[in-house]
Design an enzyme around this catalytic site. Structure first.
Site, short mmCIF file in Angstrom:
data_model
loop_
_atom_site.label_atom_id
_atom_site.label_comp_id
_atom_site.label_asym_id
_atom_site.label_seq_id
_atom_site.Cartn_x
_atom_site.Cartn_y
_atom_site.Cartn_z
N GLU A 110 46.56 43.35 36.34
CA GLU A 110 47.40 43.34 35.14
C GLU A 110 46.65 42.73 33.97
O GLU A 110 45.73 41.94 34.15
CB GLU A 110 48.71 42.54 35.35
CG GLU A 110 49.73 43.22 36.24
CD GLU A 110 49.68 42.73 37.66
OE1 GLU A 110 50.42 43.26 38.50
OE2 GLU A 110 48.87 41.81 37.95
N THR A 111 47.10 43.10 32.77
CA THR A 111 46.65 42.52 31.52
C THR A 111 47.88 42.15 30.71
O THR A 111 48.85 42.91 30.66
CB THR A 111 45.78 43.51 30.72
OG1 THR A 111 44.60 43.81 31.48
CG2 THR A 111 45.37 42.95 29.37
#
Length: 290
Positions: free
Chosen positions: A55-56
């Site tokens: 994830e970012t």
């Protein structure tokens, strides 16, 4: 000693990239852009795809009452309303400068409070109160077990949804979980919002492996969104008591060992609270130019 959860962080968009976990090659990674206000919308998914981490996170001013910041979470393929290790990692990054004992992060699944524990000025542990998941039976158990290469699950195969969906398959031993060689091509047919979790353990110590090849990540090193539902799954089926904290080990087989801690308060008829905790440290920085 409690081991790390994750992550990667960016101090300002396109300027600084930090990575959080106690060892550079351990646990999960997360990119956090701490001021995304000037980033064009079309760049968000592109940046998440370029980083290619689980994830970012992109941080914005809050819109919900009582929240300190709003976070948007992207996998390499899609935006998701909630995920556990990005929420916890973001709390480590943002909670330090704000000197908060509890930071409240606005997600697509509501405001998530994270309590922060310190040794002097350094944050050493965080514990988030996750959205209480809904749950139900998984619709195609036989096909899932076949793709995983296992004959049966020792507990019902059920799906939990707290913003992300996770299905749990229970094996007879931690050795059986470690030996899994799933058919990732067949598992790619599972939607990206659904993580396939294979678990085993006893008492308060459990091992898990989570596969989500449809999301561009064959195997996740640490899955915070699944740790809370895992504790609930075990409590509902009598493997642990409500209120007992479990230690969840993950990521060993891919060389990124991690530990999370999860607890569910309440009872089968009324779930009061789902908590997941872990640690993170900053280990790297970098810059992006668009």
């Amino acid at each position: 000693m409690r081991s790390p959860v994750d992550s990667h962080c960016a101090e300002r968009p396109l300027r600084a990239l930090r990575r959080l976990h106690r060892h550079a090659a351990a646990a999960n990674q997360l990119a956090v852009f701490t001021d995304a206000r000037e980033l064009p919308e079309e760049h968000l998914q592109a940046l998440a795809r370029e980083l290619n981490l689980s994830e970012t996170v992109f941080v914005y001013p809050p819109t919900a009452d009582g929240a300190h910041a709003r976070i948007r979470i992207f996998t390499p393929g899609i935006e998701v309303p909630f995920a556990g290790h990005p929420t916890l990692g973001s709390a480590f990054v943002l909670g330090g400068p704000l000197q908060l004992e509890e930071i409240r992060l606005e997600t697509g699944s509501g405001v998530v409070p994270v309590r922060l524990e310190r040794e002097g000025p350094r944050i050493v542990f965080g514990r988030m109160q996750q959205p209480v998941p809904t749950f139900g039976p998984y619709g195609d158990e036989a096909a899932l077990l076949d793709a995983l290469g296992v004959e049966e699950s020792h507990l019902p195969v059920e799906v939990y949804d707290n913003g992300l969906q996770n299905v749990f398959v229970t094996l007879g031993s931690v050795e059986a979980v470690a030996a899994l060689r799933p058919d990732l091509v067949r598992l790619s047919d599972v939607p990206e919002v659904l993580g396939v979790n294979c678990i085993a353990g006893e008492g308060t110590r459990w091992k898990t492996r989570m596969f989500i090849p449809s999301g561009g990540i064959a195997e996740d090193p640490a899955t915070g969104s699944a740790a809370g539902p895992l504790a609930l799954h075990l409590a509902r089926h009598g493997r642990i008591g409500f209120g007992e904290e479990i230690e969840v080990t993950q990521g060993v087989e891919i060389g990124r060992p991690s530990k999370l801690y999860a607890r569910v308060d309440g009872g089968a008829g009324r779930i009061k609270r789902v908590e997941v905790g872990g640690s993170a440290v900053v280990v790297a920085r970098g810059e992006f130019r668009l």
